[in-house]
Write an enzyme that holds these catalytic residues in place. Structure first.
Site: not given
Ligand code: G3I
Length: 460
Positions: A230, A193, A261
């Site tokens: 994306h 992926n 998206d």
């Molecule tokens: O849950 C914590 C929260 O408790 C805290 O207060 C907050 C502070 O930064 O962080 C929260 O966690 C975040 C988590 O998403 C949930 O919202 C992380 O910081 C954040 O890094 C994380 O981001 C995710 C990202 O992957 C990380 O690499 C995104 O939600 C998620 O949509 C994204 O998904 C990725 C796919 O896995 C792979 N392809 C790209 C895609 C977009 O980046």
């Protein structure tokens, strides 16, 4: 009314099998995609499962679910050798209990590694990766149809590998991950992926393509490629997207749009993307990366199909219409022919032979056999899997049939197209899984209402 009356009389006299009306437009994304044997999915966050506005839309519209973060390495193995599936299982159970499947995301990735893994290197990290794949896949063995085994291993430019602690364990880390995954859950389809692999002319796309080609030529077990897709101003939807999907599929892998998206959510762009997938028989489904704009990791780009209030956007209607315009393969006895460039045997255009009256389920030379097993059950419902196996010759198009013993009804079925007549169920291959090599097998799955049962299955 006259026609309905005549049909009613005909039906009463001949007891003809009733199937989905060929021209009925489906009213949800999942049902519309299912008409051509595909799924339509969304990323789900465990912390939103208590939001009824969110779950109402997610449950109504989608029939495939990806955990947005909860199946990643930091979530499932926060301390080395201590696996935690609390939030992953919340999503898995919500999905399955609502008749949906789950894509596994993701087992080996440079990002979202727990601290202990980030500090490992060399053979200790290689072994930890193997151990992680084994631990997570064992927990979901037989329950996850597609796993993103390796995520985002290629560099953004140049066409080579991305530098990471995993890459520094040796260039073979990706194939080791896939071989480990195959042994851990032979029923799961194993995917690579990545993002920015949509434009056929980009070096990154070519790098991943060459890896998949090399893996297929050397027998490394890879079954599918996920295109995150994306799209935004820096990485826009490319006019050659369909060509990219086709070229990967021609290597003998399924392709899927896994994290879609589109910045601004142009209805035209969304429709083009859906039509590109529909044009490729091995494009098995589309997943949007979130439900509403407010759920998106890029919410300021308003890139999804529902606005922050849960209203359907113009892009939603464009996607639904495109899905409803696809050829309805459900009642068709002849699956579409695979692209001629594909090295996999094309699906035979000849009519599928009639269902054998024999209940013999053992493999037949030149024929097929099928068995059913229960994957999961809960009060009032269950999930099952049917394995369809080729005998000593390849199968090109298959039909399986069984009879429910106690009034069970299927609520959702994947990897096949069904028609139901009373307690008798007939399932034909989907456009992408009709060809089974000699001695190999494929699976279809379903969720059903009623008490779990495993009737004998005939195959022809
Ligand atoms: O849950 C914590 C929260 O408790 C805290 O207060 C907050 C502070 O930064 O962080 C929260 O966690 C975040 C988590 O998403 C949930 O919202 C992380 O910081 C954040 O890094 C994380 O981001 C995710 C990202 O992957 C990380 O690499 C995104 O939600 C998620 O949509 C994204 O998904 C990725 C796919 O896995 C792979 N392809 C790209 C895609 C977009 O980046």
């Amino acid at each position: 009314m006259l026609l309905a009356g005549a049909l009613g009389v005909l039906g009463a006299i001949t007891a003809v099998a009733v199937s989905v009306p060929a021209d009925a437009a489906a009213s949800t994304l999942g049902a519309a995609a299912a008409q051509s044997g595909r799924y339509f999915g969304t990323a789900i966050s465990a912390n939103k499962l208590g939001d009824s506005a969110y779950t109402t839309i997610a449950n109504r519209e989608f029939n495939m679910v990806t955990a947005e973060n909860e199946m990643k390495i930091d979530a499932t193995e926060p301390n080395q050798n201590q696996f935690n599936f609390t939030n992953a299982d919340r999503i898995y159970n919500w999905a399955v209990q609502n008749g949906k499947q789950v894509r596994g995301h993701t087992l080996a990735w440079y990002a979202q590694q727990p601290g202990w893994m980030q500090s490992l290197s060399g053979s200790a990290l290689r072994q930890a990766m193997i151990n992680h794949i084994n631990g997570v896949m064992a927990h979901y063995k037989g329950k996850i149809p597609y796993w993103d085994v390796v995520n985002e291993a290629y560099a953004d430019s140049g066409g080579g590998r991305r530098d990471s602690n995993l890459q520094r364990t040796g260039n073979d880390w990706i194939e080791v991950a896939f071989r480990t995954a195959r042994a851990a859950d032979p029923a799961a389809k194993l995917c690579y992926n990545d993002y920015n692999t949509d434009n056929w002319t980009w070096a990154k796309t070519q790098g991943v393509y060459n890896m998949v080609k090399d893996f297929k030529s050397r027998g490394v077990p890879i079954d599918c490629v996920g295109f995150q897709s994306h799209f935004n101003s820096g990485s826009p939807y490319p006019s050659n997207y369909r060509q990219t999907l086709q070229n990967f599929a021609a290597l003998g892998v399924d392709v899927a749009i896994t994290e879609l998206d589109v910045e601004g959510a142009s209805a035209t762009t969304y429709a083009n993307i859906v039509n590109d997938c529909l044009a490729v028989p091995r494009c098995v489904g589309i997943t949007t990366w979130g439900v509403r704009d407010s759920d998106s990791w890029r919410s300021s780009q308003t890139p999804l199909l529902f606005d922050g209030n849960g209203n359907k956007k113009p892009a939603y209607t464009a996607v639904l219409n495109a899905l409803n315009s696809a050829p309805n393969t459900s009642p068709s006895p002849t699956p579409p022919v695979s692209p001629s460039a594909s090295p996999t045997p094309p699906v035979s255009p000849s009519p599928t032979p009639p269902v054998s009256p024999s209940p013999d389920t053992s493999p037949q030379p030149g024929g097929c056999s099928a068995t059913m097993r229960t994957i999961n059950s809960w009060p009032g419902g269950f999930q099952s899997e049917v394995t369809v196996s080729a005998g000593s010759s390849a199968v090109n198009g298959w039909t399986v049939n069984w009879t429910w013993p106690g009034g069970q009804t299927i609520s959702s079925l994947w990897n096949g197209t069904q028609s139901v007549s009373g307690s008798s169920v007939t399932v034909r291959n989907a456009p992408y899984n009709g060809s089974i090599a000699a001695g190999s097998s494929t699976t279809l799955g379903f969720t059903a209402n009623g008490t779990a049962a495993t009737p004998s299955v005939t195959c022809s």
